[in-house]
Motif scaffolding. Sequence first.
Motif, PDB file in Angstrom:
ATOM      1  N   VAL A   1     -38.171 -16.323  -6.784  1.00 53.25           N
ATOM      2  CA  VAL A   1     -38.068 -16.047  -8.217  1.00 53.25           C
ATOM      3  C   VAL A   1     -38.876 -17.092  -8.987  1.00 53.25           C
ATOM      4  O   VAL A   1     -38.965 -18.251  -8.560  1.00 53.25           O
ATOM      5  CB  VAL A   1     -36.575 -16.051  -8.663  1.00 53.25           C
TER       6      VAL A   1
ATOM      7  N   ARG B   1     -27.868  -7.801 -10.799  1.00 50.58           N
ATOM      8  CA  ARG B   1     -27.348  -8.048  -9.452  1.00 50.58           C
ATOM      9  C   ARG B   1     -25.914  -7.512  -9.392  1.00 50.58           C
ATOM     10  O   ARG B   1     -24.967  -8.227  -9.705  1.00 50.58           O
ATOM     11  CB  ARG B   1     -27.388  -9.536  -9.130  1.00 50.58           C
TER      12      ARG B   1
ATOM     13  N   PHE C   1     -36.843  -8.472 -12.314  1.00 49.63           N
ATOM     14  CA  PHE C   1     -35.409  -8.442 -12.013  1.00 49.63           C
ATOM     15  C   PHE C   1     -34.643  -7.751 -13.138  1.00 49.63           C
ATOM     16  O   PHE C   1     -34.875  -8.025 -14.318  1.00 49.63           O
ATOM     17  CB  PHE C   1     -34.890  -9.866 -11.826  1.00 49.63           C
TER      18      PHE C   1
ATOM     19  N   LEU D   1     -31.628 -15.860 -11.358  1.00 45.32           N
ATOM     20  CA  LEU D   1     -31.775 -14.407 -11.461  1.00 45.32           C
ATOM     21  C   LEU D   1     -31.318 -13.943 -12.833  1.00 45.32           C
ATOM     22  O   LEU D   1     -30.187 -13.507 -13.039  1.00 45.32           O
ATOM     23  CB  LEU D   1     -30.992 -13.728 -10.333  1.00 45.32           C
TER      24      LEU D   1
ATOM     25  N   LEU E   1     -35.366  -9.534  -1.518  1.00 45.08           N
ATOM     26  CA  LEU E   1     -35.726 -10.444  -2.610  1.00 45.08           C
ATOM     27  C   LEU E   1     -35.741 -11.855  -2.044  1.00 45.08           C
ATOM     28  O   LEU E   1     -34.714 -12.358  -1.584  1.00 45.08           O
ATOM     29  CB  LEU E   1     -34.719 -10.315  -3.751  1.00 45.08           C
TER      30      LEU E   1
ATOM     31  N   VAL F   1     -39.630 -11.716  -9.947  1.00 44.91           N
ATOM     32  CA  VAL F   1     -39.155 -12.026  -8.595  1.00 44.91           C
ATOM     33  C   VAL F   1     -40.181 -11.518  -7.587  1.00 44.91           C
ATOM     34  O   VAL F   1     -41.115 -10.786  -7.933  1.00 44.91           O
ATOM     35  CB  VAL F   1     -37.776 -11.394  -8.311  1.00 44.91           C
ATOM     36  N   TYR F   2     -39.994 -11.920  -6.333  1.00 50.27           N
ATOM     37  CA  TYR F   2     -40.917 -11.510  -5.282  1.00 50.27           C
ATOM     38  C   TYR F   2     -40.132 -10.882  -4.133  1.00 50.27           C
ATOM     39  O   TYR F   2     -39.063 -11.378  -3.741  1.00 50.27           O
ATOM     40  CB  TYR F   2     -41.726 -12.702  -4.793  1.00 50.27           C
ATOM     41  N   LEU F   3     -40.686  -9.798  -3.617  1.00 52.03           N
ATOM     42  CA  LEU F   3     -40.019  -8.999  -2.598  1.00 52.03           C
ATOM     43  C   LEU F   3     -40.869  -8.926  -1.331  1.00 52.03           C
ATOM     44  O   LEU F   3     -42.095  -8.798  -1.403  1.00 52.03           O
ATOM     45  CB  LEU F   3     -39.795  -7.567  -3.101  1.00 52.03           C
TER      46      LEU F   3
ATOM     47  N   VAL G   1     -34.217  -3.990  -9.267  1.00 46.63           N
ATOM     48  CA  VAL G   1     -35.490  -4.513  -9.740  1.00 46.63           C
ATOM     49  C   VAL G   1     -36.376  -3.349 -10.174  1.00 46.63           C
ATOM     50  O   VAL G   1     -36.118  -2.188  -9.835  1.00 46.63           O
ATOM     51  CB  VAL G   1     -36.211  -5.348  -8.659  1.00 46.63           C
TER      52      VAL G   1
ATOM     53  N   TYR H   1     -36.773  -3.448   0.478  1.00 46.12           N
ATOM     54  CA  TYR H   1     -37.327  -4.787   0.289  1.00 46.12           C
ATOM     55  C   TYR H   1     -36.233  -5.842   0.312  1.00 46.12           C
ATOM     56  O   TYR H   1     -35.060  -5.555   0.019  1.00 46.12           O
ATOM     57  CB  TYR H   1     -38.061  -4.894  -1.049  1.00 46.12           C
TER      58      TYR H   1
ATOM     59  N   VAL I   1     -30.716  -8.968  -1.367  1.00 47.13           N
ATOM     60  CA  VAL I   1     -30.891 -10.365  -1.790  1.00 47.13           C
ATOM     61  C   VAL I   1     -30.605 -11.264  -0.590  1.00 47.13           C
ATOM     62  O   VAL I   1     -29.496 -11.249  -0.056  1.00 47.13           O
ATOM     63  CB  VAL I   1     -29.952 -10.719  -2.960  1.00 47.13           C
TER      64      VAL I   1
END
Length: 225
Positions: A68, A14, A11, A43, A65, A49-51, A22, A63, A33
């Motif tokens: 996290v 934002r 990350f 964040l 998000l 983090v994972y997408l 990212v 992607y 998000v």
Amino acid sequence: MKYNSVIPAKFISRPNRFIAKVEVDGTELTVHVKNTGRCRELLIPGCRVYLEKADNPERKTPYDLIAVEHDGRIINIDSQAPNKVVKEWLESQGQYDFIKPEYKYGNSRIDFYMEKEDTKYLMEVKGCTLFIDGIGYFPDAPTERGAKHLRELAAAVKKGYKTRVAFVIQGEGISEVRPNTDTDPEFAKAFEDARAAGVEVVFYKCRVTADSLCIDSEEVCSSIG
């Protein structure tokens, strides 16, 4: 609930509540998000983090998000996930004769309407991602809609409905959710008024991985705090 094509990322920032910057394999990407809450405690620049890859290849943000890593646990922050996993849970348990999501009641849409024999149920679902000292708190940003729904559930008790507000705990190791009085005193008041009127509080404890969210257990709360 299982996600498809999930990858890790770092990350960066934002810029607004809908998108994040990212880094994936050294390349900066703009991603969507799936949570319009603040998530400030989660964040943090540099965190993992994972997408999930978007279904539409033409979308500007390739992607979403969805999760996290924070304090040694993975926290799912997909705000659409709680209703999906609750629907899966309700259908798998076989406790109700009829289940209808997105039920129009009064001036709102309540998340779930259920029937069991002659008893009618209304249930509103809230996802909890804010954890402090082992306790979950909701909301992480003011929500007029949340307070409104609690008031409607309280009023429905007088009409013979059994009503519930259910908190889906989107991280492991947390067993209790409390109203976030400092952030949203109106929601906190509506919550206490609803409990006094007979609205049940339910905690759904989940198993959380980078690519899945699954309810493990349901607990009806007798007291909070």
